[in-house]
Design a protein around this motif. Structure first.
Motif, PDB file in Angstrom:
ATOM      1  N   VAL A  20      -4.839  16.458  -4.877  1.00 56.41           N
ATOM      2  CA  VAL A  20      -4.848  15.697  -3.628  1.00 56.41           C
ATOM      3  C   VAL A  20      -4.682  16.648  -2.461  1.00 56.41           C
ATOM      4  N   ARG A  21      -5.140  16.214  -1.304  1.00 53.44           N
ATOM      5  CA  ARG A  21      -4.854  16.923  -0.050  1.00 53.44           C
ATOM      6  C   ARG A  21      -3.583  16.298   0.487  1.00 53.44           C
ATOM      7  N   LEU A  22      -2.559  17.128   0.650  1.00 50.90           N
ATOM      8  CA  LEU A  22      -1.244  16.647   1.048  1.00 50.90           C
ATOM      9  C   LEU A  22      -0.903  17.177   2.433  1.00 50.90           C
ATOM     10  N   LYS A  23      -0.617  16.254   3.366  1.00 49.48           N
ATOM     11  CA  LYS A  23      -0.159  16.632   4.705  1.00 49.48           C
ATOM     12  C   LYS A  23       1.361  16.616   4.703  1.00 49.48           C
ATOM     13  N   SER A  24       1.961  17.693   5.177  1.00 44.26           N
ATOM     14  CA  SER A  24       3.420  17.769   5.258  1.00 44.26           C
ATOM     15  C   SER A  24       3.860  17.509   6.691  1.00 44.26           C
ATOM     16  N   PHE A  25       4.871  16.673   6.855  1.00 47.85           N
ATOM     17  CA  PHE A  25       5.448  16.401   8.171  1.00 47.85           C
ATOM     18  C   PHE A  25       6.690  17.256   8.419  1.00 47.85           C
ATOM     19  N   TYR A  35      11.813  18.479  -1.851  1.00 50.05           N
ATOM     20  CA  TYR A  35      12.410  17.152  -1.767  1.00 50.05           C
ATOM     21  C   TYR A  35      11.907  16.212  -2.859  1.00 50.05           C
ATOM     22  N   ALA A  36      11.027  16.692  -3.738  1.00 51.77           N
ATOM     23  CA  ALA A  36      10.465  15.875  -4.810  1.00 51.77           C
ATOM     24  C   ALA A  36      11.541  15.547  -5.838  1.00 51.77           C
ATOM     25  N   PRO A  37      11.447  14.413  -6.530  1.00 47.50           N
ATOM     26  CA  PRO A  37      10.325  13.494  -6.478  1.00 47.50           C
ATOM     27  C   PRO A  37      10.362  12.640  -5.204  1.00 47.50           C
ATOM     28  N   LEU A  38       9.177  12.337  -4.713  1.00 46.82           N
ATOM     29  CA  LEU A  38       9.015  11.546  -3.500  1.00 46.82           C
ATOM     30  C   LEU A  38       8.635  10.121  -3.878  1.00 46.82           C
ATOM     31  N   THR A  39       8.794   9.194  -2.942  1.00 48.86           N
ATOM     32  CA  THR A  39       8.436   7.800  -3.208  1.00 48.86           C
ATOM     33  C   THR A  39       7.459   7.300  -2.155  1.00 48.86           C
ATOM     34  N   ASP A  40       6.852   6.145  -2.435  1.00 52.61           N
ATOM     35  CA  ASP A  40       6.030   5.493  -1.424  1.00 52.61           C
ATOM     36  C   ASP A  40       6.947   4.732  -0.468  1.00 52.61           C
ATOM     37  N   GLU A  41       6.367   4.095   0.529  1.00 52.44           N
ATOM     38  CA  GLU A  41       7.168   3.416   1.553  1.00 52.44           C
ATOM     39  C   GLU A  41       8.056   2.322   0.974  1.00 52.44           C
ATOM     40  N   ALA A  42       7.545   1.598  -0.008  1.00 47.94           N
ATOM     41  CA  ALA A  42       8.321   0.520  -0.621  1.00 47.94           C
ATOM     42  C   ALA A  42       9.392   1.046  -1.570  1.00 47.94           C
ATOM     43  N   GLY A  43       9.253   2.307  -1.973  1.00 50.55           N
ATOM     44  CA  GLY A  43      10.200   2.881  -2.919  1.00 50.55           C
ATOM     45  C   GLY A  43       9.922   2.489  -4.353  1.00 50.55           C
ATOM     46  N   THR A  44       8.747   1.896  -4.600  1.00 49.25           N
ATOM     47  CA  THR A  44       8.421   1.412  -5.942  1.00 49.25           C
ATOM     48  C   THR A  44       7.698   2.439  -6.803  1.00 49.25           C
ATOM     49  N   ARG A  45       6.996   3.373  -6.166  1.00 49.03           N
ATOM     50  CA  ARG A  45       6.288   4.404  -6.931  1.00 49.03           C
ATOM     51  C   ARG A  45       6.913   5.756  -6.645  1.00 49.03           C
ATOM     52  N   THR A  46       7.010   6.576  -7.676  1.00 48.55           N
ATOM     53  CA  THR A  46       7.584   7.907  -7.565  1.00 48.55           C
ATOM     54  C   THR A  46       6.496   8.938  -7.818  1.00 48.55           C
ATOM     55  N   PHE A  47       6.546  10.042  -7.054  1.00 51.97           N
ATOM     56  CA  PHE A  47       5.535  11.090  -7.159  1.00 51.97           C
ATOM     57  C   PHE A  47       6.201  12.443  -7.359  1.00 51.97           C
ATOM     58  N   ALA A  48       5.924  13.062  -8.507  1.00 56.86           N
ATOM     59  CA  ALA A  48       6.357  14.437  -8.757  1.00 56.86           C
ATOM     60  C   ALA A  48       5.245  15.333  -8.229  1.00 56.86           C
ATOM     61  N   GLY A  65       0.519  12.809 -13.397  1.00 61.73           N
ATOM     62  CA  GLY A  65      -0.158  11.580 -13.798  1.00 61.73           C
ATOM     63  C   GLY A  65      -1.476  11.341 -13.096  1.00 61.73           C
ATOM     64  N   VAL A  66      -1.832  12.183 -12.143  1.00 60.62           N
ATOM     65  CA  VAL A  66      -3.110  12.053 -11.438  1.00 60.62           C
ATOM     66  C   VAL A  66      -4.029  13.155 -11.962  1.00 60.62           C
ATOM     67  N   ASP A  67      -5.065  12.744 -12.703  1.00 60.97           N
ATOM     68  CA  ASP A  67      -5.923  13.715 -13.377  1.00 60.97           C
ATOM     69  C   ASP A  67      -7.381  13.656 -12.957  1.00 60.97           C
ATOM     70  N   THR A  68      -7.773  12.631 -12.188  1.00 57.23           N
ATOM     71  CA  THR A  68      -9.176  12.499 -11.803  1.00 57.23           C
ATOM     72  C   THR A  68      -9.309  12.348 -10.291  1.00 57.23           C
ATOM     73  N   LYS A  69     -10.514  12.624  -9.816  1.00 55.62           N
ATOM     74  CA  LYS A  69     -10.812  12.453  -8.389  1.00 55.62           C
ATOM     75  C   LYS A  69     -10.587  10.997  -7.972  1.00 55.62           C
ATOM     76  N   GLU A  70     -10.957  10.070  -8.828  1.00 55.45           N
ATOM     77  CA  GLU A  70     -10.813   8.646  -8.509  1.00 55.45           C
ATOM     78  C   GLU A  70      -9.342   8.263  -8.359  1.00 55.45           C
ATOM     79  N   GLN A  71      -8.498   8.779  -9.243  1.00 59.72           N
ATOM     80  CA  GLN A  71      -7.058   8.497  -9.131  1.00 59.72           C
ATOM     81  C   GLN A  71      -6.497   9.109  -7.850  1.00 59.72           C
ATOM     82  N   ALA A  72      -6.950  10.317  -7.512  1.00 57.59           N
ATOM     83  CA  ALA A  72      -6.488  10.974  -6.283  1.00 57.59           C
ATOM     84  C   ALA A  72      -6.966  10.205  -5.052  1.00 57.59           C
ATOM     85  N   ASP A  73      -8.213   9.762  -5.053  1.00 54.42           N
ATOM     86  CA  ASP A  73      -8.740   8.990  -3.921  1.00 54.42           C
ATOM     87  C   ASP A  73      -7.994   7.671  -3.744  1.00 54.42           C
ATOM     88  N   ALA A  74      -7.544   7.076  -4.829  1.00 57.98           N
ATOM     89  CA  ALA A  74      -6.829   5.798  -4.758  1.00 57.98           C
ATOM     90  C   ALA A  74      -5.489   5.950  -4.034  1.00 57.98           C
TER      91      ALA A  74
END
Length: 168
Positions: A20-25, A35-48, A65-74
């Motif tokens: 993925v292309r990741l923008k850092s703030f 700061y990982a693992p990070l979460t989405d705004e709702a706090g329901t999904r976790t991202f390593a 857990g993200v292995d394809t372009k389609e998963q990354a685009d999602a």
């Protein structure tokens, strides 16, 4: 004050192998990985997150857990949050944007001007977007020491000395 702070966002896929292309703030952009693992705004999904090389406007990164372009685009547009207690303490004259949103804004005479709706940055400097009574459009106040001499998080207010005519 929020218990989670936005530290980055996923801008979509980078290549075809699931990166993925990741923008850092973060003030120190690579620190987002600390700061990982990070979460989405709702706090329901976790991202390593594992950072790769620097690319235009961010980093190429791997998310577990993200292995394809389609998963990354999602994941495009997902804002990433870190718990406040994992972030560094700030000096007295620095603030997390999340702490400013919602604060009351008064002028130096104590007159209510509105509340901070957002903190924006279009390249040159931060701007406070302020909505208040009798305003058809939000006002953009430069976030400088001259225009914003006092921020009191304890009282939940900002004392502003706006340029003449800005709130007319």
């Amino acid at each position: 004050m929020s218990d989670r702070i936005a530290v980055g966002a996923i801008a979509g896929a980078f290549g075809v192998k699931g990166e993925v292309r990741l923008k850092s703030f973060c003030a120190d952009p690579p620190a987002i990985a600390d700061y990982a693992p990070l979460t989405d705004e709702a706090g329901t999904r976790t991202f390593a997150v594992t950072l790769g090389r620097a690319v235009k406007a961010g980093f190429a990164a791997r998310i577990e857990g993200v292995d394809t372009k389609e998963q990354a685009d999602a994941l495009r547009g997902v804002t990433l949050f870190a718990p406040r207690d994992r972030l560094p303490a700030l000096p007295d004259d620095e603030f997390y944007h999340a702490d400013l949103i919602g604060l009351e804004v008064v002028d130096t005479g104590g007159q209510h001007l509105g509340h901070v709706r957002a903190v924006l940055n279009h390249g040159a400097a931060d701007l406070l977007e302020i909505s208040g009574p009798g305003q058809s459009q939000p006002v953009l106040l430069p976030f400088t020491r001259a225009a914003v001499p006092t921020i009191d998080l304890t009282l939940g207010r900002i004392v502003a000395d706006p340029p003449e005519g800005l709130f007319d």
